[in-house]
Design an enzyme around this catalytic site. Structure first.
Site, PDB file in Angstrom:
ATOM      1  N   GLY A 169       0.832  -1.206   0.000  1.00  0.00           N
ATOM      2  CA  GLY A 169       0.000   0.000   0.000  1.00  0.00           C
ATOM      3  C   GLY A 169       0.858   1.244   0.000  1.00  0.00           C
ATOM      4  O   GLY A 169       2.083   1.177   0.195  1.00  0.00           O
ATOM      5  N   LYS A 170       0.206   2.336  -0.275  1.00  0.00           N
ATOM      6  CA  LYS A 170       0.925   3.606  -0.276  1.00  0.00           C
ATOM      7  C   LYS A 170       0.172   4.586   0.598  1.00  0.00           C
ATOM      8  O   LYS A 170      -1.041   4.735   0.456  1.00  0.00           O
ATOM      9  CB  LYS A 170       1.013   4.123  -1.720  1.00  0.00           C
ATOM     10  CG  LYS A 170       2.223   4.941  -1.968  1.00  0.00           C
ATOM     11  CD  LYS A 170       2.564   5.023  -3.447  1.00  0.00           C
ATOM     12  CE  LYS A 170       3.929   5.668  -3.593  1.00  0.00           C
ATOM     13  NZ  LYS A 170       4.370   5.689  -4.964  1.00  0.00           N
ATOM     14  N   GLY A 171       0.870   5.205   1.532  1.00  0.00           N
ATOM     15  CA  GLY A 171       0.231   6.200   2.391  1.00  0.00           C
ATOM     16  C   GLY A 171       0.742   7.591   2.054  1.00  0.00           C
ATOM     17  O   GLY A 171       1.504   7.765   1.091  1.00  0.00           O
ATOM     18  N   GLY A 172       0.354   8.548   2.862  1.00  0.00           N
ATOM     19  CA  GLY A 172       0.714   9.932   2.592  1.00  0.00           C
ATOM     20  C   GLY A 172       2.210  10.216   2.746  1.00  0.00           C
ATOM     21  O   GLY A 172       2.729  11.158   2.157  1.00  0.00           O
ATOM     22  N   GLY A 202       4.789   7.602   2.721  1.00  0.00           N
ATOM     23  CA  GLY A 202       5.670   6.525   2.277  1.00  0.00           C
ATOM     24  C   GLY A 202       4.855   5.277   2.002  1.00  0.00           C
ATOM     25  O   GLY A 202       3.641   5.344   1.842  1.00  0.00           O
ATOM     26  N   VAL A 208       3.741   1.040   2.503  1.00  0.00           N
ATOM     27  CA  VAL A 208       3.477  -0.005   3.495  1.00  0.00           C
ATOM     28  C   VAL A 208       3.959  -1.326   2.879  1.00  0.00           C
ATOM     29  O   VAL A 208       3.602  -1.644   1.737  1.00  0.00           O
ATOM     30  CB  VAL A 208       1.976  -0.092   3.837  1.00  0.00           C
ATOM     31  CG1 VAL A 208       1.741  -1.119   4.941  1.00  0.00           C
ATOM     32  CG2 VAL A 208       1.435   1.272   4.276  1.00  0.00           C
ATOM     33  N   LYS A 240       4.915   0.044   8.056  1.00  0.00           N
ATOM     34  CA  LYS A 240       4.607   1.337   7.457  1.00  0.00           C
ATOM     35  C   LYS A 240       5.855   2.198   7.580  1.00  0.00           C
ATOM     36  O   LYS A 240       6.358   2.405   8.685  1.00  0.00           O
ATOM     37  CB  LYS A 240       3.424   1.945   8.219  1.00  0.00           C
ATOM     38  CG  LYS A 240       2.829   3.158   7.598  1.00  0.00           C
ATOM     39  CD  LYS A 240       1.473   3.433   8.255  1.00  0.00           C
ATOM     40  CE  LYS A 240       1.047   4.859   8.106  1.00  0.00           C
ATOM     41  NZ  LYS A 240      -0.279   5.109   8.650  1.00  0.00           N
ATOM     42  N   ASP A 276     -11.552   9.254  10.585  1.00  0.00           N
ATOM     43  CA  ASP A 276     -11.214   9.033   9.168  1.00  0.00           C
ATOM     44  C   ASP A 276     -11.642   7.633   8.734  1.00  0.00           C
ATOM     45  O   ASP A 276     -10.899   6.920   8.069  1.00  0.00           O
ATOM     46  CB  ASP A 276      -9.708   9.262   8.950  1.00  0.00           C
ATOM     47  CG  ASP A 276      -9.401   9.620   7.492  1.00  0.00           C
ATOM     48  OD1 ASP A 276     -10.342   9.931   6.737  1.00  0.00           O
ATOM     49  OD2 ASP A 276      -8.215   9.581   7.109  1.00  0.00           O
TER      50      ASP A 276
HETATM   51  N1  LIG Z   1      -1.623  -3.583   8.518  1.00  0.00           N
HETATM   52  C1  LIG Z   1      -1.886  -3.590   7.223  1.00  0.00           C
HETATM   53  N2  LIG Z   1      -2.106  -4.758   6.573  1.00  0.00           N
HETATM   54  C2  LIG Z   1      -2.375  -4.747   5.243  1.00  0.00           C
HETATM   55  N3  LIG Z   1      -2.435  -3.633   4.465  1.00  0.00           N
HETATM   56  C3  LIG Z   1      -2.212  -2.451   5.070  1.00  0.00           C
HETATM   57  C4  LIG Z   1      -1.929  -2.357   6.470  1.00  0.00           C
HETATM   58  N4  LIG Z   1      -1.750  -1.061   6.786  1.00  0.00           N
HETATM   59  C5  LIG Z   1      -1.918  -0.363   5.647  1.00  0.00           C
HETATM   60  N5  LIG Z   1      -2.197  -1.186   4.610  1.00  0.00           N
HETATM   61  C6  LIG Z   1      -2.449  -0.773   3.218  1.00  0.00           C
HETATM   62  O1  LIG Z   1      -1.693   0.418   2.957  1.00  0.00           O
HETATM   63  C7  LIG Z   1      -2.577   1.506   2.632  1.00  0.00           C
HETATM   64  C8  LIG Z   1      -2.024   2.805   3.224  1.00  0.00           C
HETATM   65  O2  LIG Z   1      -1.917   2.666   4.633  1.00  0.00           O
HETATM   66  P1  LIG Z   1      -2.265   3.815   5.647  1.00  0.00           P
HETATM   67  O3  LIG Z   1      -3.687   4.250   5.402  1.00  0.00           O
HETATM   68  O4  LIG Z   1      -1.932   3.387   7.011  1.00  0.00           O
HETATM   69  O5  LIG Z   1      -1.287   4.948   5.186  1.00  0.00           O
HETATM   70  P2  LIG Z   1      -1.417   6.472   5.524  1.00  0.00           P
HETATM   71  O6  LIG Z   1      -0.075   7.066   5.313  1.00  0.00           O
HETATM   72  O7  LIG Z   1      -2.025   6.624   6.855  1.00  0.00           O
HETATM   73  O8  LIG Z   1      -2.422   6.973   4.453  1.00  0.00           O
HETATM   74  P3  LIG Z   1      -3.130   8.373   4.439  1.00  0.00           P
HETATM   75  O9  LIG Z   1      -2.656   8.964   3.152  1.00  0.00           O
HETATM   76  O10 LIG Z   1      -4.603   8.008   4.464  1.00  0.00           O
HETATM   77  O11 LIG Z   1      -2.691   9.111   5.646  1.00  0.00           O
HETATM   78  C9  LIG Z   1      -3.947   1.089   3.185  1.00  0.00           C
HETATM   79  O12 LIG Z   1      -5.009   1.686   2.468  1.00  0.00           O
HETATM   80  C10 LIG Z   1      -3.907  -0.434   3.017  1.00  0.00           C
HETATM   81  O13 LIG Z   1      -4.250  -0.796   1.700  1.00  0.00           O
END
Ligand SMILES: Nc1ncnc2c1ncn2[C@@H]1O[C@H](COP(=O)(O)OP(=O)(O)OP(=O)(O)O)[C@@H](O)[C@H]1O
Length: 389
Positions: free
Chosen positions: A30-33, A35, A37, A52, A146
């Site tokens: 996955g990709k978050g804001g 970096g 995952v 993460k 959220d």
């Molecule tokens: N524990 C996990 N197990 C499996 N997939 C995960 C897990 N944590 C995150 N992901 C995947 O990674 C994606 C991004 O994770 P996350 O929402 O925690 O990032 P973020 O940086 O908080 O994003 P945002 O841009 O919403 O702040 C999620 O939508 C999910 O698809």
């Protein structure tokens, strides 16, 4: 700060320090804001986790230091089988790392993108999972703020858990007036900077149930302003004649009561019991779901990747643009590193076993040398919630 300690001692000298070298990187899930995952495997136990990784430079650029520190502090207090739990948190000079339960069923957004809609039975099951998680955090006075399909992740059996506590808050007397959240799922009182409480999470829940029923959200628009205008202009209501085939009137009533624009009219104002006792859940076996004995009516496909594979093969470092290099230089400065002080987290059980390994394997003379680090870690550990195993 702790970071320096990690660099001065090798893993052999101080087994209590967890670093990224303790994990094998499998692939990006996955990709978050800030970096990516990753799915990782802990070398010591062979257990799988989600890691993460957040670039400090990105966190700074987005002025989000307090948000990531807030998430880490909240995750240290929360532990529940319907949440993605934190196991470790650590840092190096450029990144923060948080090690979480790994779930391999993909997030709900991914599944909405190919399935479009869900059945009533599936939706009721999803709702029950989210309600169980919300009941736990709301009872602790925490509001997530959220709740959206991207933040709901499935395990391989089709059970769902909540992730991402970046903008969650512990409710105080003063309440909160900031507009954090995601338009489309954000309750009107948040959009309008009004005081808000736990029922913002129930509004989001209603939006998700509506999306499961119709394949679209009740309040939409091209941008944040358009969505806000839509919400403020009219109260959406599922009428009897709009109910799709296979759905009950109780389901429509449940959703209608959650997507209420005014919190005073919304189901759940006084807590999750109002949702649990709604007629839609009459005869629902909550205990079977809580104990995860019930068979989920939606099981993520087992024969395919349940995530967007476009991130999967990206290398560990893809951040070598000039801008990133400059920002990473900035991040090396001591006063910036100090902003992330205290990001470390080690489960107390892991900490205790680490201490006993240190005691039994490291000779007394050497142990003295490591005492400062062990002491700082133990002070840190004592601040943690005693609920940890
Ligand atoms: N524990 C996990 N197990 C499996 N997939 C995960 C897990 N944590 C995150 N992901 C995947 O990674 C994606 C991004 O994770 P996350 O929402 O925690 O990032 P973020 O940086 O908080 O994003 P945002 O841009 O919403 O702040 C999620 O939508 C999910 O698809």
């Amino acid at each position: 700060m702790g970071n320096c300690v990690t660099e001065q001692h090798s893993d052999k000298d101080d087994v209590s320090v967890i670093t990224k070298t303790h994990f094998k990187f499998k692939y990006v899930i996955g990709k978050g804001g800030f970096g990516k995952v990753w799915k990782v495997q802990q070398k010591k136990t062979d257990g799988y986790f989600a890691m993460k990784v957040m670039l400090k430079s990105r966190i700074l650029a987005k002025r989000s230091v307090s948000s990531v520190m807030n998430e880490r502090n909240l995750l240290a207090k929360l532990k529940h089988s319907f949440l993605v739990n934190m196991h470790f948190a650590f840092q190096d000079r450029e990144n923060l790392f948080v090690i979480l339960d790994h779930l391999d069923g993909g997030d709900m957004r991914y599944h909405i993108s190919w399935k479009k809609k869900f059945t009533e039975e599936q939706t009721k099951f999803f709702m029950s999972n989210i309600i169980i998680a919300l009941e736990y955090i709301h009872n602790l006075g925490v509001v997530h703020r959220d709740i959206k399909p991207e933040n709901l992740v499935f395990d391989s059996n089709g059970y769902m858990r909540i992730i991402d506590f970046g903008i969650a808050r512990v409710l105080t007397q003063e309440n909160h007036k900031d507009t954090s959240g995601t338009p489309g799922y954000m309750a009107p009182e948040v959009m309008c900077r009004q005081n808000h409480g736990i029922s913002v999470d129930y509004f989001a829940l209603g939006v998700i149930a509506f999306e499961c029923m119709f394949g679209k959200r009740p309040y939409y628009g091209k941008n944040r302003k358009a969505i806000r205008d839509h919400i403020l202009s009219k109260q959406v209501k599922i009428k009897r004649q709009d109910i799709p085939k296979g759905w009950s009137i109780e389901a429509a009533d449940f959703i209608n009561k959650l997507i209420q624009r005014k919190p005073v009219n919304r189901l759940g104002l006084s807590g999750p019991k109002e949702l649990i006792s709604h007629p839609w859940f009459a005869d629902f076996d909550w205990e079977a779901v809580k104990s995860k004995r019930a068979i989920s009516p939606f099981v993520p496909p087992q024969n395919k990747d349940n995530f967007d594979t476009k991130y999967a093969n990206e290398p560990w470092k893809d951040e070598d643009s000039d801008l990133m290099k400059k920002q990473n230089e900035l991040v090396k400065q001591a006063h910036i590193q100090a902003l992330f002080e205290g990001y470390y987290y080690t489960r107390l059980s892991e900490y205790s076993s680490a201490v006993s390994i240190i005691r039994s394997e490291i000779p007394a003379r050497k142990r003295k040398k490591n005492r400062n680090n062990a002491l700082s870690l133990s002070t840190y550990g004592s601040n943690l919630n005693t609920k940890e195993a």
